[in-house]
Design a protein around this motif. Sequence first.
Motif, PDB file in Angstrom:
ATOM      1  N   THR A   1     -14.744 -22.702  44.110  1.00 47.13           N
ATOM      2  CA  THR A   1     -13.619 -23.477  43.278  1.00 47.13           C
ATOM      3  C   THR A   1     -13.319 -24.762  43.149  1.00 47.13           C
ATOM      4  O   THR A   1     -13.488 -25.804  42.225  1.00 47.13           O
ATOM      5  CB  THR A   1     -11.798 -22.845  44.145  1.00 47.13           C
TER       6      THR A   1
ATOM      7  N   LEU B   1     -14.001 -26.890  39.370  1.00 47.33           N
ATOM      8  CA  LEU B   1     -12.181 -27.886  38.997  1.00 47.33           C
ATOM      9  C   LEU B   1     -13.603 -29.101  38.925  1.00 47.33           C
ATOM     10  O   LEU B   1     -12.414 -29.494  38.188  1.00 47.33           O
ATOM     11  CB  LEU B   1     -11.682 -28.001  40.437  1.00 47.33           C
TER      12      LEU B   1
ATOM     13  N   THR C   1      -6.381 -23.436  37.886  1.00 41.78           N
ATOM     14  CA  THR C   1      -5.857 -23.034  39.153  1.00 41.78           C
ATOM     15  C   THR C   1      -4.388 -21.543  38.746  1.00 41.78           C
ATOM     16  O   THR C   1      -5.262 -20.700  39.423  1.00 41.78           O
ATOM     17  CB  THR C   1      -4.529 -23.782  40.305  1.00 41.78           C
TER      18      THR C   1
ATOM     19  N   TYR D   1      -4.907 -19.361  42.274  1.00 43.93           N
ATOM     20  CA  TYR D   1      -4.441 -20.302  42.828  1.00 43.93           C
ATOM     21  C   TYR D   1      -3.488 -20.748  43.565  1.00 43.93           C
ATOM     22  O   TYR D   1      -3.138 -20.824  42.733  1.00 43.93           O
ATOM     23  CB  TYR D   1      -5.925 -21.180  43.566  1.00 43.93           C
TER      24      TYR D   1
ATOM     25  N   ALA E   1      -1.258 -24.084  42.704  1.00 40.90           N
ATOM     26  CA  ALA E   1      -1.156 -24.816  42.419  1.00 40.90           C
ATOM     27  C   ALA E   1      -0.507 -26.328  43.243  1.00 40.90           C
ATOM     28  O   ALA E   1      -1.413 -26.916  42.964  1.00 40.90           O
ATOM     29  CB  ALA E   1       0.087 -24.921  40.772  1.00 40.90           C
TER      30      ALA E   1
ATOM     31  N   TRP F   1      -4.365 -27.187  45.725  1.00 40.36           N
ATOM     32  CA  TRP F   1      -5.167 -27.853  44.856  1.00 40.36           C
ATOM     33  C   TRP F   1      -4.706 -29.009  44.386  1.00 40.36           C
ATOM     34  O   TRP F   1      -5.319 -29.607  43.966  1.00 40.36           O
ATOM     35  CB  TRP F   1      -5.648 -26.848  44.053  1.00 40.36           C
TER      36      TRP F   1
ATOM     37  N   ASN G   1      -7.093 -32.196  43.205  1.00 41.26           N
ATOM     38  CA  ASN G   1      -7.066 -32.062  41.556  1.00 41.26           C
ATOM     39  C   ASN G   1      -7.073 -33.890  40.730  1.00 41.26           C
ATOM     40  O   ASN G   1      -7.889 -33.967  40.294  1.00 41.26           O
ATOM     41  CB  ASN G   1      -5.871 -31.725  40.900  1.00 41.26           C
TER      42      ASN G   1
END
Length: 265
Positions: free
Chosen positions: A5, A9, A31, A36, A38, A41, A45
Amino acid sequence: MIWLTAIILGIVEGLTEFLPVSSTGHLILATELLGYDAAKWAVFNIAIQPGAILAIVVLYRHLFWDMFVGLFRGDRQAIAFVRNLLLAFFPAVILGLAFGDYIETLLENAVVVAWALVIGGFGILLVERFAKPEESGGVAAMSVRQSIVVGIVQCLAMIPGVSRSGATIMGAMALGVDRKTAAEFSFFLALPTLTGATVLQLFKHRDAITSNDLGLIAVGAFVSFIVAWAVIKAFLAIVTRYGFAPFAWYRILVGGAALIWLAMR
């Protein structure tokens, strides 16, 4: 899977950070598409953005060194270069500190991203159609007014999906700045803007970040650096020849598809 992941990303960040398509928006949609959380993450990000920033530093290292040396020599071009970047950077600092918590809630909203992609796409087409950019002579030759207005327009990118690079480039072109200078000003403005956003987010969430998270961030940032380095060189060649319309239609298609998908889930 969690390391995969981070790599995915990182690729998305590197591909989209300097294109007028919204890297944050694409990361949020990615995501969602991958299933996933959000919110989980969101910090990641933002934290991997320095990888893409480093690509700008490497590609324009000679220019940055000349401007750095020129400052100590009192060179007018170097002073104007730094002045313009700082003037464009300050509006984001003020609004970011004032509305930071509200902006974070938007980072979890994929619907906002999809609408912003579509609306921003039509906005790019309008600027491309009606703007009359002229040869500007580079970032240092931009006026104080142009720099301040571009900085204010950049604040629109606090809405995920708008695109920081898209807002700054289109804002500069609407003021008569040529495509290449507008794109490079957006690149250079990313250094203080994205660095500041990353430092702020890491500081605010420092208690929630584990050593394993730091490893994931390092991997994502490294991947984004490699991808962004390749994308930046290709991007300038594309916009010089074809303009920004291809990116506008891409935004409209992706945003429209995302709206349909989100409504059918």
